[in-house]
Design a protein around this motif. Structure first.
Motif, PDB file in Angstrom:
ATOM      1  N   LYS A  74       8.290   0.633   4.303  1.00 53.90           N
ATOM      2  CA  LYS A  74       8.128   0.841   5.807  1.00 53.90           C
ATOM      3  C   LYS A  74       6.877   0.754   6.499  1.00 53.90           C
ATOM      4  CE  LYS A  74      11.797   4.100   5.905  1.00 53.90           C
ATOM      5  NZ  LYS A  74      12.089   5.458   6.483  1.00 53.90           N
ATOM      6  N   TYR A  75       5.815   1.251   5.937  1.00 55.55           N
ATOM      7  CA  TYR A  75       4.525   1.370   6.615  1.00 55.55           C
ATOM      8  C   TYR A  75       4.112   0.099   6.684  1.00 55.55           C
ATOM      9  CZ  TYR A  75      -0.397   2.478   7.131  1.00 55.55           C
ATOM     10  OH  TYR A  75      -1.566   2.472   7.729  1.00 55.55           O
ATOM     11  N   LEU A  76       4.347  -0.874   5.483  1.00 56.33           N
ATOM     12  CA  LEU A  76       3.481  -2.200   5.356  1.00 56.33           C
ATOM     13  C   LEU A  76       4.382  -3.328   6.432  1.00 56.33           C
ATOM     14  CD1 LEU A  76       2.682  -2.892   1.893  1.00 56.33           C
ATOM     15  CD2 LEU A  76       1.238  -2.341   3.518  1.00 56.33           C
ATOM     16  N   ASN A  77       5.571  -3.060   6.435  1.00 56.02           N
ATOM     17  CA  ASN A  77       6.309  -3.732   7.222  1.00 56.02           C
ATOM     18  C   ASN A  77       5.786  -3.727   8.733  1.00 56.02           C
ATOM     19  OD1 ASN A  77       8.130  -4.874   5.439  1.00 56.02           O
ATOM     20  ND2 ASN A  77       9.682  -3.440   5.651  1.00 56.02           N
ATOM     21  N   LYS A  78       5.391  -2.438   9.091  1.00 52.26           N
ATOM     22  CA  LYS A  78       5.007  -2.201  10.255  1.00 52.26           C
ATOM     23  C   LYS A  78       3.787  -2.385  10.507  1.00 52.26           C
ATOM     24  CE  LYS A  78       4.887   1.658  13.433  1.00 52.26           C
ATOM     25  NZ  LYS A  78       4.700   3.230  12.861  1.00 52.26           N
ATOM     26  N   ASN A  79       2.716  -2.219   9.687  1.00 49.62           N
ATOM     27  CA  ASN A  79       1.099  -2.404   9.959  1.00 49.62           C
ATOM     28  C   ASN A  79       0.434  -3.526   9.202  1.00 49.62           C
ATOM     29  OD1 ASN A  79       0.750   0.315  11.374  1.00 49.62           O
ATOM     30  ND2 ASN A  79       1.867   0.844   9.441  1.00 49.62           N
ATOM     31  N   GLY A  80       1.172  -4.073   7.973  1.00 50.42           N
ATOM     32  CA  GLY A  80       0.742  -4.825   7.356  1.00 50.42           C
ATOM     33  C   GLY A  80      -0.600  -4.436   6.639  1.00 50.42           C
ATOM     34  N   TYR A  81      -1.129  -5.379   5.936  1.00 51.14           N
ATOM     35  CA  TYR A  81      -2.426  -5.014   5.006  1.00 51.14           C
ATOM     36  C   TYR A  81      -3.614  -5.691   6.231  1.00 51.14           C
ATOM     37  CZ  TYR A  81      -0.074  -4.759   0.779  1.00 51.14           C
ATOM     38  OH  TYR A  81       0.649  -4.618  -0.215  1.00 51.14           O
ATOM     39  N   ILE A  82      -4.675  -4.989   6.491  1.00 50.57           N
ATOM     40  CA  ILE A  82      -5.700  -5.353   7.240  1.00 50.57           C
ATOM     41  C   ILE A  82      -6.940  -5.464   6.298  1.00 50.57           C
ATOM     42  CG2 ILE A  82      -7.064  -5.038   9.140  1.00 50.57           C
ATOM     43  CD1 ILE A  82      -4.760  -3.223  10.208  1.00 50.57           C
ATOM     44  N   PHE A  83      -7.059  -6.809   5.773  1.00 46.88           N
ATOM     45  CA  PHE A  83      -8.106  -7.120   4.920  1.00 46.88           C
ATOM     46  C   PHE A  83      -9.246  -7.660   5.899  1.00 46.88           C
ATOM     47  CE2 PHE A  83      -4.702  -7.546   1.693  1.00 46.88           C
ATOM     48  CZ  PHE A  83      -5.274  -6.591   1.106  1.00 46.88           C
ATOM     49  N   GLU A  84     -10.490  -7.366   5.507  1.00 52.03           N
ATOM     50  CA  GLU A  84     -11.435  -7.985   6.257  1.00 52.03           C
ATOM     51  C   GLU A  84     -12.235  -9.291   5.742  1.00 52.03           C
ATOM     52  OE1 GLU A  84     -13.535  -4.033   7.238  1.00 52.03           O
ATOM     53  OE2 GLU A  84     -12.208  -4.052   8.867  1.00 52.03           O
ATOM     54  N   LYS A  85     -11.752  -9.569   4.437  1.00 52.30           N
ATOM     55  CA  LYS A  85     -12.403 -10.852   3.846  1.00 52.30           C
ATOM     56  C   LYS A  85     -11.136 -12.015   4.137  1.00 52.30           C
ATOM     57  CE  LYS A  85     -16.508  -9.331   2.719  1.00 52.30           C
ATOM     58  NZ  LYS A  85     -17.388  -9.679   3.260  1.00 52.30           N
ATOM     59  N   ASP A  86     -11.481 -13.118   3.710  1.00 52.91           N
ATOM     60  CA  ASP A  86     -10.421 -14.111   3.896  1.00 52.91           C
ATOM     61  C   ASP A  86      -9.688 -14.072   2.520  1.00 52.91           C
ATOM     62  OD1 ASP A  86     -11.296 -15.943   1.860  1.00 52.91           O
ATOM     63  OD2 ASP A  86     -12.630 -16.769   3.607  1.00 52.91           O
ATOM     64  N   SER A  87      -8.176 -14.577   2.562  1.00 52.86           N
ATOM     65  CA  SER A  87      -7.289 -14.471   1.617  1.00 52.86           C
ATOM     66  C   SER A  87      -7.586 -15.081   0.469  1.00 52.86           C
ATOM     67  CB  SER A  87      -5.963 -15.230   2.193  1.00 52.86           C
ATOM     68  OG  SER A  87      -6.137 -16.453   2.665  1.00 52.86           O
ATOM     69  N   LYS A  88      -8.621 -15.966   0.335  1.00 52.18           N
ATOM     70  CA  LYS A  88      -9.150 -16.492  -1.044  1.00 52.18           C
ATOM     71  C   LYS A  88     -10.024 -15.571  -1.692  1.00 52.18           C
ATOM     72  CE  LYS A  88     -10.895 -19.748  -3.816  1.00 52.18           C
ATOM     73  NZ  LYS A  88     -11.387 -18.824  -4.928  1.00 52.18           N
ATOM     74  N   ILE A  89     -10.547 -14.886  -1.178  1.00 52.77           N
ATOM     75  CA  ILE A  89     -11.701 -13.684  -1.483  1.00 52.77           C
ATOM     76  C   ILE A  89     -10.756 -12.605  -2.088  1.00 52.77           C
ATOM     77  CG2 ILE A  89     -13.424 -12.202  -1.184  1.00 52.77           C
ATOM     78  CD1 ILE A  89     -14.641 -14.401   0.883  1.00 52.77           C
ATOM     79  N   VAL A  90      -9.896 -12.368  -1.171  1.00 50.91           N
ATOM     80  CA  VAL A  90      -8.874 -11.100  -1.454  1.00 50.91           C
ATOM     81  C   VAL A  90      -8.178 -11.399  -2.596  1.00 50.91           C
ATOM     82  CG1 VAL A  90      -6.897  -9.682  -0.803  1.00 50.91           C
ATOM     83  CG2 VAL A  90      -8.599 -10.361   1.152  1.00 50.91           C
ATOM     84  N   ASN A  91      -7.718 -12.642  -2.848  1.00 52.91           N
ATOM     85  CA  ASN A  91      -6.759 -13.008  -3.799  1.00 52.91           C
ATOM     86  C   ASN A  91      -7.460 -12.994  -5.319  1.00 52.91           C
ATOM     87  OD1 ASN A  91      -4.343 -13.007  -2.527  1.00 52.91           O
ATOM     88  ND2 ASN A  91      -4.363 -15.349  -2.475  1.00 52.91           N
ATOM     89  N   ASP A  92      -8.893 -13.566  -5.211  1.00 53.43           N
ATOM     90  CA  ASP A  92      -9.604 -13.451  -6.296  1.00 53.43           C
ATOM     91  C   ASP A  92      -9.873 -12.064  -6.856  1.00 53.43           C
ATOM     92  OD1 ASP A  92      -9.761 -16.234  -6.290  1.00 53.43           O
ATOM     93  OD2 ASP A  92     -11.805 -16.264  -5.545  1.00 53.43           O
ATOM     94  N   VAL A  93     -10.278 -11.210  -5.777  1.00 59.60           N
ATOM     95  CA  VAL A  93     -10.545  -9.914  -6.076  1.00 59.60           C
ATOM     96  C   VAL A  93      -9.512  -9.214  -6.732  1.00 59.60           C
ATOM     97  CG1 VAL A  93     -11.088  -7.636  -5.097  1.00 59.60           C
ATOM     98  CG2 VAL A  93     -12.460  -9.717  -4.278  1.00 59.60           C
ATOM     99  N   LEU A  94      -8.319  -9.283  -6.052  1.00 54.78           N
ATOM    100  CA  LEU A  94      -7.189  -8.578  -6.600  1.00 54.78           C
ATOM    101  C   LEU A  94      -6.859  -9.216  -8.071  1.00 54.78           C
ATOM    102  CD1 LEU A  94      -4.943  -8.644  -3.471  1.00 54.78           C
ATOM    103  CD2 LEU A  94      -6.347  -6.699  -4.621  1.00 54.78           C
ATOM    104  N   SER A  95      -6.841 -10.578  -8.399  1.00 54.65           N
ATOM    105  CA  SER A  95      -6.489 -11.103  -9.736  1.00 54.65           C
ATOM    106  C   SER A  95      -7.356 -10.505 -10.741  1.00 54.65           C
ATOM    107  CB  SER A  95      -6.457 -12.560  -9.650  1.00 54.65           C
ATOM    108  OG  SER A  95      -5.697 -13.139  -8.572  1.00 54.65           O
ATOM    109  N   GLU A  96      -8.803 -10.474 -10.434  1.00 52.44           N
ATOM    110  CA  GLU A  96      -9.760 -10.264 -11.363  1.00 52.44           C
ATOM    111  C   GLU A  96      -9.790  -8.922 -11.683  1.00 52.44           C
ATOM    112  OE1 GLU A  96     -11.687 -12.649 -12.272  1.00 52.44           O
ATOM    113  OE2 GLU A  96     -12.739 -11.474 -13.722  1.00 52.44           O
ATOM    114  N   TYR A  97      -9.351  -8.169 -10.719  1.00 49.33           N
ATOM    115  CA  TYR A  97      -9.651  -6.600 -10.881  1.00 49.33           C
ATOM    116  C   TYR A  97      -8.086  -6.134 -11.851  1.00 49.33           C
ATOM    117  CZ  TYR A  97      -9.963  -1.710 -10.449  1.00 49.33           C
ATOM    118  OH  TYR A  97      -9.902  -0.195 -10.693  1.00 49.33           O
TER     119      TYR A  97
END
Ligand code: GLU
Length: 555
Positions: free
Chosen positions: A448-471
């Motif tokens: 519910k919280y995410l539906n309301k607030n969403g993620y607030i990433f400070e890097k662009d989505s390509k970097i975010v995706n790379d970080v998450l996959s690698e991690y």
């Protein structure tokens, strides 16, 4: 016994034929209290017009503490002589809210149906006979008289006083019935004319009455010269008369009440003297104030939600936080005392009346939050969990059910950066905040919280995706903290993040971001927040499946 004038006695008997007891009889029924020298007898005397106000909590707490500190008596009296203002259920609500804050009277009204103590009844509407005995004595001594003025007549007088800028009221020449002869009064009563009873003041507005207020020191106010009403048409007394009769027979030593009563004190002193009763010590508390824009004003029952103590209970401030906060506004030396005695019981602090700031007690929620987070920081995880369960059971059943589902898991949430921690995390002010602060520990809330607030990433989505996959590819839930951190660093530098903050500050352009940015992406994916307790501990508690799921979902 004074020499009574036969006519006055006749008038008194005509008005109160049913009253046979005398003031002397009352003195025997309510003897001097057997207390040690210097013991204070105090009271809280609310009108049953609704809930417990924040100002009333302040008043009742000081009254109770001052009595306790001196081995005295604190009692609760219900002032219900204004039947029009009475609200059903108030007495039960007032007494139960006082109990929540640990304010138990030694005597008086203790619930909507019970009274205890030998100086009662403690509900004014049950004391009609006592007031009448006293009023009868005043009439017999020529110090009170029947007044036959109708509302219309009083209105005419008031309007003309206002128009001619004359001090308003029923005094001197404006006290029309004051000079009616007793024979005439008797005739009017016998013919069925309606009347009320007024006090015959002997004061002069040109003279001053002097009294010492325990907070404000010597006070000099013009004497009373108003022939105030003492018994109304419904047979009940006015506040002024009930106050002096009750506080005399209940043996109050210190009348501690709101400052709005200061202007009436000369009336009360004159009434005490006319009854030959000793005047108690007066203590007038400052009003509780609130900042409104640029200025300060009185906390208002109608405008401010903080004016009702239920506001604090609903929001889940621990009772201790509210009491601790009130003590800081009562005495300015409470905070230094607390700093010196962090673990002492707040009741070990002695309130001193002369230390109360008479210019107003400022209510400030930011300060309350500061105090409350310190109070909560002193609790261990079990105490926090128990308190949150107790609160949520009444105020937030969704949270209650979630916490109750797995108590072992729930307690670990509150143990984080708390039990055995060298530095305790102080991020909870009140139980209402628990849900939003720890939302990520509970999947259903988190969604519910995410539906309301969403993620607030400070890097662009390509970097975010790379970080998450690698991690995800290197994450191992069994890593100890050091291994976990060095693996995170390896992963970060592989993707072009700088793991040395000093170097990063010098040459930020050489990197995608810092190690803090890297771990910030992981934290945001897992918790939806920028700030949380230690992310390693959070991941441990969430467990592998949830961690992997969250990292994947954030992509
Ligand atoms: N019933 C009065 C009030 O609520 C009490 C004042 C007093 O304490 O004497 O203001």
């Amino acid at each position: 016994m004074e020499n009574l004038n036969d006519k006055n006695v006749k008038l008194a008997n005509l008005i109160f034929p049913e009253i046979t007891k005398t003031v002397e009889d009352l003195e025997k029924i309510y003897p001097k209290r057997d207390l040690k020298e210097g013991a204070f007898v105090t009271r809280f005397a609310p009108s049953p017009t609704g809930f417990l106000h924040t100002g009333a909590l302040f008043t009742s707490l000081i009254n109770q503490r001052i009595a306790k500190q001196s081995d005295g008596i604190f009692y609760l009296r219900i002032e219900d002589t204004d039947k029009k203002r009475e609200v059903d259920g108030s007495v039960g609500l007032l007494t139960s809210e006082m109990k929540i804050f640990g304010i138990y009277p030694d005597e008086g009204v203790i619930s909507d149906t019970e009274e205890i103590g030998n100086y009662g009844p403690y509900t004014q509407s049950k004391r009609e006979e006592i007031y009448k005995i006293c009023a009868k004595s005043l009439i017999e001594r020529g110090l009170a008289y029947p007044c036959f003025c109708t509302t219309e007549m009083l209105d005419v007088t008031r309007t003309s006083q206002e128009k001619n800028k004359i001090r308003p009221g029923y005094y001197s020449n404006y006290a029309r019935c004051r000079n009616i002869s007793i024979d005439e009064s008797i005739a009017k009563i016998e013919s069925g004319e309606k009347y009320i009873i007024r006090f015959r003041s002997r004061g002069s507005h040109l003279k001053k009455v002097v009294f010492v207020d325990a907070i404000r020191g010597k006070m000099e106010i013009a004497e009373n010269d108003q022939d105030i009403v003492i018994i109304k048409s419904d047979g009940l007394p006015t506040y002024h008369f009930a106050h002096i009769v009750d506080d005399h027979f209940m043996k109050t030593t210190h009348v501690m009440r709101g400052e709005e009563w200061i202007p009436s004190t000369p009336i009360h002193i004159e009434l005490f003297n006319s009854m030959n009763f000793e005047v108690p010590t007066y203590v007038h508390f400052p009003s509780v104030m609130i900042i409104d824009g640029e200025s300060k004003r009185k906390l208002s029952k109608r405008k401010d939600k903080e004016a009702a103590v239920s506001f604090f209970l609903d929001a889940g401030y621990p009772v201790d936080s509210v009491l601790e906060y009130i003590l800081t506004i009562v005495n300015s030396d409470y905070e230094p005392w607390r700093a010196k005695n962090p673990l002492a019981d707040k009741l070990d602090f002695d309130i001193r009346l002369e230390k109360i700031n008479s210019s107003g007690a400022l209510f400030d929620q930011v300060k309350l939050n500061d105090i409350s987070k310190e109070v909560i920081a002193k609790m261990n995880s079990k105490q926090v969990l128990d308190s949150v369960l107790e609160w949520s059971k009444k105020y937030d059943i969704e949270l209650y059910d979630i916490l109750n589902k797995d108590l072992e898991y729930s307690i670990q949430i509150f143990a984080m950066e708390r039990d055995n921690a060298t530095k305790i995390r102080k991020d909870i002010f009140k139980w209402e905040d628990i849900k939003s602060t720890f939302v990520y520990f509970f999947d259903s809330l988190f969604e519910k919280y995410l539906n309301k607030n969403g993620y607030i990433f400070e890097k662009d989505s390509k970097i975010v995706n790379d970080v998450l996959s690698e991690y995800i590819s290197i994450y191992n839930e069994n890593d100890d903290k050091d291994t976990w951190f060095s693996n995170m660093k390896l992963c970060a530098s592989k993707l072009g993040f700088c793991t040395d903050m000093k170097e990063y500050k010098k040459n930020p352009e050489n990197y995608i971001g810092s190690i803090a940015d890297f771990s910030g992406i992981i934290r945001m994916a897992i918790t939806g927040k920028k700030n949380t307790p230690d992310i390693y501990s959070i991941m441990k508690l969430l467990g592998k499946d949830r961690v992997i799921n969250r990292l994947n979902n954030a992509k």
